[in-house]
Design a protein around this motif. Sequence first.
Motif, PDB file in Angstrom:
ATOM      1  N   LYS A  52     107.630 -13.707  58.898  1.00  0.00           N
ATOM      2  CA  LYS A  52     108.207 -13.654  57.554  1.00  0.00           C
ATOM      3  C   LYS A  52     109.107 -12.425  57.451  1.00  0.00           C
ATOM      4  O   LYS A  52     108.790 -11.371  57.998  1.00  0.00           O
ATOM      5  CB  LYS A  52     107.112 -13.501  56.490  1.00  0.00           C
ATOM      6  N   THR A  53     110.225 -12.570  56.736  1.00  0.00           N
ATOM      7  CA  THR A  53     111.117 -11.454  56.439  1.00  0.00           C
ATOM      8  C   THR A  53     110.907 -11.110  54.972  1.00  0.00           C
ATOM      9  O   THR A  53     111.271 -11.892  54.096  1.00  0.00           O
ATOM     10  CB  THR A  53     112.591 -11.843  56.695  1.00  0.00           C
ATOM     11  N   LEU A  54     110.281  -9.969  54.712  1.00  0.00           N
ATOM     12  CA  LEU A  54     109.936  -9.566  53.354  1.00  0.00           C
ATOM     13  C   LEU A  54     110.807  -8.401  52.908  1.00  0.00           C
ATOM     14  O   LEU A  54     110.855  -7.370  53.585  1.00  0.00           O
ATOM     15  CB  LEU A  54     108.456  -9.169  53.295  1.00  0.00           C
ATOM     16  N   VAL A  55     111.489  -8.558  51.776  1.00  0.00           N
ATOM     17  CA  VAL A  55     112.311  -7.475  51.234  1.00  0.00           C
ATOM     18  C   VAL A  55     111.458  -6.725  50.217  1.00  0.00           C
ATOM     19  O   VAL A  55     110.965  -7.309  49.251  1.00  0.00           O
ATOM     20  CB  VAL A  55     113.609  -8.004  50.591  1.00  0.00           C
ATOM     21  N   VAL A  66     110.308  -5.776  55.871  1.00  0.00           N
ATOM     22  CA  VAL A  66     109.087  -5.802  56.663  1.00  0.00           C
ATOM     23  C   VAL A  66     109.003  -7.169  57.334  1.00  0.00           C
ATOM     24  O   VAL A  66     109.134  -8.199  56.673  1.00  0.00           O
ATOM     25  CB  VAL A  66     107.825  -5.569  55.798  1.00  0.00           C
ATOM     26  N   LEU A  67     108.816  -7.165  58.644  1.00  0.00           N
ATOM     27  CA  LEU A  67     108.631  -8.405  59.412  1.00  0.00           C
ATOM     28  C   LEU A  67     107.142  -8.551  59.685  1.00  0.00           C
ATOM     29  O   LEU A  67     106.526  -7.678  60.294  1.00  0.00           O
ATOM     30  CB  LEU A  67     109.430  -8.350  60.717  1.00  0.00           C
ATOM     31  N   PRO A  90     106.849  -5.356  46.739  1.00  0.00           N
ATOM     32  CA  PRO A  90     107.828  -6.423  46.969  1.00  0.00           C
ATOM     33  C   PRO A  90     108.929  -6.368  45.902  1.00  0.00           C
ATOM     34  O   PRO A  90     108.659  -6.051  44.747  1.00  0.00           O
ATOM     35  CB  PRO A  90     107.014  -7.709  46.827  1.00  0.00           C
ATOM     36  N   CYS A  91     110.141  -6.678  46.305  1.00  0.00           N
ATOM     37  CA  CYS A  91     111.245  -6.780  45.338  1.00  0.00           C
ATOM     38  C   CYS A  91     111.101  -8.074  44.554  1.00  0.00           C
ATOM     39  O   CYS A  91     110.578  -9.065  45.072  1.00  0.00           O
ATOM     40  CB  CYS A  91     112.593  -6.821  46.067  1.00  0.00           C
ATOM     41  N   ALA A  96     115.800  -9.047  45.706  1.00  0.00           N
ATOM     42  CA  ALA A  96     115.782  -9.296  47.151  1.00  0.00           C
ATOM     43  C   ALA A  96     117.035 -10.067  47.576  1.00  0.00           C
ATOM     44  O   ALA A  96     117.651  -9.758  48.594  1.00  0.00           O
ATOM     45  CB  ALA A  96     114.519 -10.062  47.546  1.00  0.00           C
ATOM     46  N   ASN A  97     117.419 -11.075  46.781  1.00  0.00           N
ATOM     47  CA  ASN A  97     118.630 -11.859  47.085  1.00  0.00           C
ATOM     48  C   ASN A  97     119.861 -10.962  47.109  1.00  0.00           C
ATOM     49  O   ASN A  97     120.720 -11.095  47.988  1.00  0.00           O
ATOM     50  CB  ASN A  97     118.832 -12.969  46.044  1.00  0.00           C
ATOM     51  N   ARG A  98     119.964 -10.044  46.141  1.00  0.00           N
ATOM     52  CA  ARG A  98     121.120  -9.140  46.074  1.00  0.00           C
ATOM     53  C   ARG A  98     121.174  -8.209  47.283  1.00  0.00           C
ATOM     54  O   ARG A  98     122.233  -7.981  47.855  1.00  0.00           O
ATOM     55  CB  ARG A  98     121.064  -8.294  44.793  1.00  0.00           C
TER      56      ARG A  98
END
Length: 163
Positions: A52-55, A66-67, A90-91, A96-98
């Motif tokens: 997972k790619t977590l912003v 964070v991966l 978490p954003c 996160a999209n921005r």
Amino acid sequence: MAKTAHISETPATQFLKAQGVAFTEHPYTYLEHGGAQHSAEVLGLDPFTVVKTLVMEDEHAKPLIVLMHGNRAVSLKNLARQIGCKSVAPCKPEVANRHSGYLVGGTSPFATRKTMPVYIEAAILALPRIAINGGRRGYLVGLDPQVCVQLLNAKPVDCAIPL
């Protein structure tokens, strides 16, 4: 001869190709809130190898990536301690999209809109191959996890907790 479905490029796949990275493509039917567990199930992969790619953001609202294994969560306290922050959270999806330039559910760590520090769960680096988002919902790419260190300067952390 069977015709394979054409998958249009994303900024992530363009970046990987430009860097000469060999990767495999794994499209699947995206399910809202299905996450890495769903993609692993549909593609017949071990969720431990789906990354997972977590912003996220620190206490100063500075973004970071964070991966994490698809079947693990992030211990925010452990992560903050290891990266020298007071707190990490978490954003919100729109934030996160921005930061990433990708839609949540299709976030790739490669070719993000903003350059952000990347942290990778250390156990991921011991895997021979991982499946990670290719920059679109319903699309993973398979590659050597060392690519994350080489191209993203990803720093290993130990912050995984069971889901």
